[in-house]
Design a protein around this motif. Structure first.
Motif, mmCIF file in Angstrom:
data_model
loop_
_atom_site.group_PDB
_atom_site.id
_atom_site.type_symbol
_atom_site.label_atom_id
_atom_site.label_comp_id
_atom_site.label_asym_id
_atom_site.label_seq_id
_atom_site.Cartn_x
_atom_site.Cartn_y
_atom_site.Cartn_z
ATOM 1 N N ARG A 98 0.834 -1.209 0.000
ATOM 2 C CA ARG A 98 0.000 0.000 0.000
ATOM 3 C C ARG A 98 0.866 1.256 0.000
ATOM 4 O O ARG A 98 0.563 2.245 -0.685
ATOM 5 N N ALA A 99 1.968 1.206 0.756
ATOM 6 C CA ALA A 99 2.872 2.359 0.783
ATOM 7 C C ALA A 99 3.599 2.521 -0.552
ATOM 8 O O ALA A 99 3.861 3.645 -1.002
ATOM 9 N N ASP B 260 2.401 1.900 -3.430
ATOM 10 C CA ASP B 260 1.460 2.357 -4.458
ATOM 11 C C ASP B 260 1.742 3.792 -4.914
ATOM 12 O O ASP B 260 1.482 4.150 -6.058
ATOM 13 N N GLU B 261 2.275 4.612 -4.017
ATOM 14 C CA GLU B 261 2.441 6.037 -4.339
ATOM 15 C C GLU B 261 3.573 6.303 -5.329
ATOM 16 O O GLU B 261 3.694 7.405 -5.866
ATOM 17 N N ASP C 85 -3.403 -0.480 -6.428
ATOM 18 C CA ASP C 85 -3.379 0.212 -7.714
ATOM 19 C C ASP C 85 -2.254 -0.325 -8.594
ATOM 20 O O ASP C 85 -2.363 -0.362 -9.818
ATOM 21 N N THR C 86 -1.157 -0.739 -7.962
ATOM 22 C CA THR C 86 0.004 -1.249 -8.687
ATOM 23 C C THR C 86 -0.212 -2.704 -9.070
ATOM 24 O O THR C 86 -0.757 -3.489 -8.292
#
Length: 349
Positions: free
Chosen positions: A192-193, A195-196, A222-223
């Protein structure tokens, strides 16, 4: 050196198969094993190879099945089919050479070049400064994307390293590879981290056989999630596909039994509109990726350069097919000098 659960890699064993026909044509294929398993592959290949004597080398699918059944008691995955892979690749190389075509053209190429990314310059033990130096050199050489390793015992270290690489590389395609180092909760938090950072994919965040865990991640991130390189059969990859466990499938032809099996798997992947990014062995996978309908990636490693006389052309972020027939490779004298065991199998008159 940080290598997770795997011991440091000090050697890669290669199994080469050279096949000749009565009319003078020759094909070459190879498989490999990292850390352990090379002698087992060699022993099995030498044991089943006599089944090819007197056969028509064009009947590759039938011959693959014959070889599998010659060693049926040891199964259809792992070292047994990896041993057959070298022979299977040699048969396809032979077939393409007899046709006077590069293998990709024999299979039916969709493109003459494939996007490529480099892995060999971004290992966990390397400081960020070294990774950036390696990346700069690879990008200047025409490679299109950069992959770095993650899976540090302290996940925060991963995030800092990825952030620095992303900042330095700008919008260059960037991938990360965890090599199965995380459990499910850790993978959720770290992915999740990640993803940015606008990554192309996150590779092997979980155990290679955890289809359900990979599927849950793929559904929430998202990735894209990429996996498959450690699997050793089409059947195992089919489970990944059935679970929806990968956005990017990463089969390795030498690991799953050769080109015959890779083509079976590629047909399954195409039906699900998956991206294909074959693992390692770019000398083989360039041809197979070029014949895949959806735009794929090929992994660049320069580790095999001492084994082959030829070099693949890389420019503008892509790896280009040559017009050489077959795989377009020949063994160097150095490769033959390094050979530690041989088996010569001929027709007995």
């Amino acid at each position: 050196m940080l290598t997770g659960r795997q011991r440091p890699m000090t050697e890669v064993a290669f199994l080469f198969a050279e096949i000749g026909t009565a009319d003078g044509h020759q094909g070459i294929g190879f498989g490999y094993s990292k850390r352990a398993g090379g002698p087992a592959q060699f022993a099995h290949a030498a044991e089943v190879a006599p089944e090819l004597i007197g056969e028509d080398p064009s009947d590759i699918g039938r011959l693959w099945t014959k070889l599998v059944w010659a060693g049926a008691s040891v199964g259809r995955s792992g070292a047994a089919t990896q041993a057959i892979a070298a022979v299977d690749v040699a048969l396809w190389d032979l077939k393409a050479k007899r046709a006077g075509l590069p293998l990709a053209k024999l299979l039916g190429a969709h493109r003459d070049s494939v996007r490529c990314y480099d892995t060999s310059g971004g290992f966990l033990h390397e400081p960020v400064e070294q990774i950036l130096e390696n990346a700069g050199r690879n990008l200047a050489a025409g490679i299109g994307g950069i992959k770095i390793k993650v899976g540090h015992p302290e996940p925060g270290v991963d995030l800092v390293r990825v952030g620095k690489v992303r900042e330095a590389l700008g919008d260059t395609p960037l991938m990360v590879d965890a090599n199965q180092q995380w459990d499910r909760p850790t993978a959720r938090r770290v992915c999740r981290a990640l993803d940015e950072f606008g990554l192309v994919w996150i590779e092997e965040p979980l155990d290679a056989y955890d289809c359900a865990g990979h599927a849950r991640l793929a559904a929430t991130l998202d990735t894209a999630v990429a996996t498959g390189e450690m699997l050793t059969s089409v059947a195992e990859h089919r489970e990944l596909i059935r679970h929806g466990a990968a956005d990017v499938l990463q089969p390795d032809a030498p690991r799953i039994g050769g080109i015959t099996q890779f083509l079976r798997l590629a047909a399954l992947a195409e039906q699900e509109h998956l991206t294909l990014a074959p693992h390692f062995a770019m000398e083989i996978h360039l041809h197979l990726a070029a014949a895949y309908p959806h735009e794929p990636w090929v992994e660049h490693f320069d580790w095999l350069h001492p084994l082959f006389e030829e070099r693949l052309e890389i420019r503008d972020g892509r790896m280009h097919l040559s017009d050489r027939p077959g795989l377009g490779i020949t063994l160097t004298d150095q490769a033959r000098h390094w050979t530690v065991q041989r088996a010569d199998i001929r027709r007995t008159l």
